[in-house]
Design a protein around this motif. Structure first.
Motif, PDB file in Angstrom:
ATOM      1  N   ALA A 186      93.609 124.907  41.230  1.00 30.96           N
ATOM      2  CA  ALA A 186      92.637 124.103  41.989  1.00 30.96           C
ATOM      3  C   ALA A 186      93.242 122.769  42.438  1.00 30.96           C
ATOM      4  N   ASP A 187      94.312 122.364  41.794  1.00 34.05           N
ATOM      5  CA  ASP A 187      94.994 121.132  42.194  1.00 34.05           C
ATOM      6  C   ASP A 187      95.991 121.492  43.302  1.00 34.05           C
ATOM      7  N   VAL A 188      95.513 121.399  44.531  1.00 37.50           N
ATOM      8  CA  VAL A 188      96.301 121.877  45.673  1.00 37.50           C
ATOM      9  C   VAL A 188      97.625 121.122  45.790  1.00 37.50           C
ATOM     10  N   ALA A 189      97.565 119.809  45.663  1.00 36.91           N
ATOM     11  CA  ALA A 189      98.786 119.010  45.861  1.00 36.91           C
ATOM     12  C   ALA A 189      99.851 119.404  44.836  1.00 36.91           C
ATOM     13  N   ALA A 190      99.452 119.501  43.569  1.00 34.15           N
ATOM     14  CA  ALA A 190     100.428 119.840  42.523  1.00 34.15           C
ATOM     15  C   ALA A 190     100.956 121.257  42.726  1.00 34.15           C
ATOM     16  N   THR A 191     100.066 122.178  43.094  1.00 32.43           N
ATOM     17  CA  THR A 191     100.488 123.578  43.263  1.00 32.43           C
ATOM     18  C   THR A 191     101.430 123.717  44.455  1.00 32.43           C
ATOM     19  N   ARG A 192     101.084 123.049  45.549  1.00 31.04           N
ATOM     20  CA  ARG A 192     101.960 123.121  46.735  1.00 31.04           C
ATOM     21  C   ARG A 192     103.324 122.478  46.437  1.00 31.04           C
ATOM     22  N   ALA A 193     103.296 121.386  45.702  1.00 32.13           N
ATOM     23  CA  ALA A 193     104.573 120.711  45.380  1.00 32.13           C
ATOM     24  C   ALA A 193     105.450 121.639  44.542  1.00 32.13           C
ATOM     25  N   GLN A 194     104.826 122.311  43.564  1.00 34.48           N
ATOM     26  CA  GLN A 194     105.619 123.213  42.729  1.00 34.48           C
ATOM     27  C   GLN A 194     106.134 124.410  43.538  1.00 34.48           C
ATOM     28  N   ILE A 195     105.288 124.922  44.411  1.00 33.93           N
ATOM     29  CA  ILE A 195     105.744 126.052  45.240  1.00 33.93           C
ATOM     30  C   ILE A 195     106.913 125.601  46.123  1.00 33.93           C
TER      31      ILE A 195
ATOM     32  N   VAL B 185     105.405 134.125  45.515  1.00 28.42           N
ATOM     33  CA  VAL B 185     104.836 133.250  44.488  1.00 28.42           C
ATOM     34  C   VAL B 185     103.432 133.712  44.123  1.00 28.42           C
ATOM     35  N   ARG B 186     103.153 133.654  42.837  1.00 28.96           N
ATOM     36  CA  ARG B 186     101.844 134.079  42.339  1.00 28.96           C
ATOM     37  C   ARG B 186     101.134 132.890  41.722  1.00 28.96           C
ATOM     38  N   VAL B 187      99.843 132.834  41.968  1.00 29.78           N
ATOM     39  CA  VAL B 187      99.047 131.771  41.339  1.00 29.78           C
ATOM     40  C   VAL B 187      97.914 132.423  40.554  1.00 29.78           C
ATOM     41  N   ALA B 188      97.543 131.811  39.442  1.00 27.86           N
ATOM     42  CA  ALA B 188      96.405 132.311  38.665  1.00 27.86           C
ATOM     43  C   ALA B 188      95.127 131.922  39.394  1.00 27.86           C
TER      44      ALA B 188
ATOM     45  N   GLN C 196     110.715 136.486  42.241  1.00 28.99           N
ATOM     46  CA  GLN C 196     109.403 135.840  42.292  1.00 28.99           C
ATOM     47  C   GLN C 196     109.144 135.006  41.057  1.00 28.99           C
ATOM     48  N   SER C 197     108.114 134.199  41.181  1.00 27.60           N
ATOM     49  CA  SER C 197     107.729 133.372  40.050  1.00 27.60           C
ATOM     50  C   SER C 197     106.228 133.113  40.135  1.00 27.60           C
ATOM     51  N   MET C 198     105.734 132.380  39.144  1.00 28.35           N
ATOM     52  CA  MET C 198     104.299 132.077  39.105  1.00 28.35           C
ATOM     53  C   MET C 198     104.145 130.595  38.798  1.00 28.35           C
ATOM     54  N   THR C 199     103.254 129.945  39.508  1.00 29.31           N
ATOM     55  CA  THR C 199     103.050 128.518  39.266  1.00 29.31           C
ATOM     56  C   THR C 199     102.387 128.323  37.901  1.00 29.31           C
ATOM     57  N   ASN C 200     102.612 127.158  37.302  1.00 28.28           N
ATOM     58  CA  ASN C 200     101.894 126.852  36.056  1.00 28.28           C
ATOM     59  C   ASN C 200     101.043 125.587  36.199  1.00 28.28           C
ATOM     60  N   THR C 201     100.773 125.230  37.450  1.00 37.51           N
ATOM     61  CA  THR C 201      99.862 124.117  37.707  1.00 37.51           C
ATOM     62  C   THR C 201      98.431 124.638  37.663  1.00 37.51           C
ATOM     63  N   ASP C 202      97.470 123.727  37.657  1.00 33.71           N
ATOM     64  CA  ASP C 202      96.076 124.126  37.835  1.00 33.71           C
ATOM     65  C   ASP C 202      95.948 124.515  39.316  1.00 33.71           C
TER      66      ASP C 202
ATOM     67  N   ARG D 174     110.598 139.097  37.964  1.00 32.05           N
ATOM     68  CA  ARG D 174     110.086 137.801  37.532  1.00 32.05           C
ATOM     69  C   ARG D 174     110.584 137.529  36.108  1.00 32.05           C
ATOM     70  N   VAL D 175     111.280 136.429  35.963  1.00 37.37           N
ATOM     71  CA  VAL D 175     111.682 135.990  34.627  1.00 37.37           C
ATOM     72  C   VAL D 175     110.550 135.100  34.126  1.00 37.37           C
ATOM     73  N   SER D 176     110.046 135.368  32.934  1.00 38.38           N
ATOM     74  CA  SER D 176     108.957 134.531  32.382  1.00 38.38           C
ATOM     75  C   SER D 176     109.538 133.581  31.340  1.00 38.38           C
ATOM     76  N   LEU D 177     109.442 132.306  31.604  1.00 42.23           N
ATOM     77  CA  LEU D 177     109.946 131.329  30.638  1.00 42.23           C
ATOM     78  C   LEU D 177     108.877 130.298  30.336  1.00 42.23           C
ATOM     79  N   THR D 178     108.897 129.781  29.134  1.00 41.89           N
ATOM     80  CA  THR D 178     108.001 128.683  28.801  1.00 41.89           C
ATOM     81  C   THR D 178     108.659 127.414  29.333  1.00 41.89           C
ATOM     82  N   GLY D 179     108.100 126.880  30.401  1.00 43.16           N
ATOM     83  CA  GLY D 179     108.713 125.678  30.985  1.00 43.16           C
ATOM     84  C   GLY D 179     108.575 125.670  32.488  1.00 43.16           C
ATOM     85  N   ASP D 180     109.468 124.942  33.140  1.00 44.93           N
ATOM     86  CA  ASP D 180     109.412 124.797  34.592  1.00 44.93           C
ATOM     87  C   ASP D 180     109.731 126.141  35.267  1.00 44.93           C
TER      88      ASP D 180
END
Ligand code: SF4
Length: 357
Positions: A33-42, A53-56, A25-31, A229-235
């Motif tokens: 509330a920005d649906v387009a950016a979050t969906r693209a990252q997912i 996938v987890r979102v804040a 698993q992973s977690m998005t780092n987009t805002d 979940r591996v937590s990395l600073t980055g993508d």
């Protein structure tokens, strides 16, 4: 390796724990509330093999985005919520598959009851996520200890169990590897709930991957851990790739190609570093389990990598393509990568009929 017998928990279409494979698993780092950016990252996370996938969800704006993020999503969506039980209720209503929330941090019993009842009704599991950085003050009076992490988790567990809620996953994260290792081991003696494992705030791609591999790898080797979940600073896509490399190294998952490459030495006569880098990039697009070797010399390469499905071994301005240790043909250095990729395509087509890689 004998895996700990944890209780299975159903998170959307993914089982976590029991005999299910260790999920990534992973977690998005987009805002959020920005649906387009979050969906693209997912979308990119799924392509890399992300299974949960987890979102804040820090505010109502993020909650309002959840239905659109969830629409058509092929993997479970988990809402990460701190303190505000109203956000948890709204996220459940919005259709998330799981919650990460610590019941001891959301206020009075009536608030906890409201969240637990709503989760129960929709069969949504709750992950208790204990983090060394935010432990209850009374638990850290004598310093940050594994006992404190375990004690904190058990407090939250008791709250849920008393309300008849058992769809629980637990994580005990710390950036200190020995601390988290000891804490998970101790908790494994006390509960059967599945473990979400990881080293939190592990760092950037290089240092964070190593730290995660040591921490997560050690736990997995002891049979502990049901989702990673591996937590990395980055993508976050890199988190997924690193997680699979850890699982593949331990023989727990077999997604995608595995690259074996030699460290080079005085016998190397080709630009193996560039070749290995290019091969690694191109292998990232392949989902099938395959062992590929990139070796520096024809003297030792094919023999040292005879367990590889396919590989190259460098000569002087040229190289050999080999399969399972058997040499197939000689090609000039500038064509080595292309010829290797053709061979890989050939192997995959042989397995799949005519499917494209
Ligand atoms: S495969 Fe050849 S070049 Fe690579 S480390 Fe071994 S001996 Fe050296």
């Amino acid at each position: 390796m004998q895996r700990r017998k944890s209780l299975p928990v159903q998170l959307g279409g993914v089982t976590v724990g029991g005999t299910a494979p260790v999920s990534v698993q992973s977690m998005t780092n987009t805002d959020t509330a920005d649906v387009a950016a979050t969906r693209a990252q997912i979308g990119r996370l799924i392509e890399a093999g992300c299974e949960i996938v987890r979102v804040a969800v820090p505010d109502q704006e993020a909650v309002r985005a959840l239905p659109a993020i969830k629409q058509g999503l092929t993997i479970p969506l988990v809402a990460d919520i701190h303190f505000d039980y109203r956000l948890a209720l709204a996220a459940i209503e919005a259709g998330v598959d799981g919650l990460r929330i610590n019941p001891g941090n959301i206020g009075g019993r009536d608030k906890v009851v409201a969240v637990v009842k709503a989760a129960q009704q929709k069969h949504i599991p709750i992950r208790i996520g204990v983090n060394a950085g935010s432990l209850e003050k009374d638990l850290v009076q004598e310093g940050l200890t594994p006992q404190a992490l375990v004690q904190s988790a058990l407090r939250h567990v008791v709250i849920l169990e008393e309300l008849g809620f058992f769809d629980i996953k637990i994580s005990l994260k710390a950036s200190d590897v020995p601390l988290m290792l000891t804490a998970y081991r101790m908790l494994a003696e006390k509960v059967d709930y599945p473990f979400h494992i990881g080293v939190t705030e592990a760092g950037t791609m290089f240092a964070g991957s190593i730290k995660s591999a040591v921490g997560i790898g050690a736990l997995l080797w002891e049979g502990l851990g049901d989702t990673v979940r591996v937590s990395l600073t980055g993508d976050p896509v890199q988190e997924v790739r690193v997680a699979y490399e850890i699982l593949k190294a331990l023989g727990l998952r077999s997604r995608g190609a595995e690259l074996i490459s030699c460290p080079t030495c005085g016998r190397t006569r080709i630009d193996l570093v560039s070749i290995a880098g290019e091969v690694e990039q191109r292998l990232a697009l392949i989902n099938q389990p395959l062992k590929v070797a990139v070796m520096g010399c024809v003297v030792n390469g094919p023999g040292e990598a005879k367990h590889a499905d396919v590989g190259i071994a460098g000569g002087n301005g040229e190289g050999l393509i080999f399969c399972k240790g058997q040499i197939i043909r000689k090609v000039p250095e500038n064509l080595l990568v292309e010829e290797l990729m053709k061979e890989i395509e050939h192997i995959i087509q042989g397995r799949n009929g005519d499917e494209d890689i």
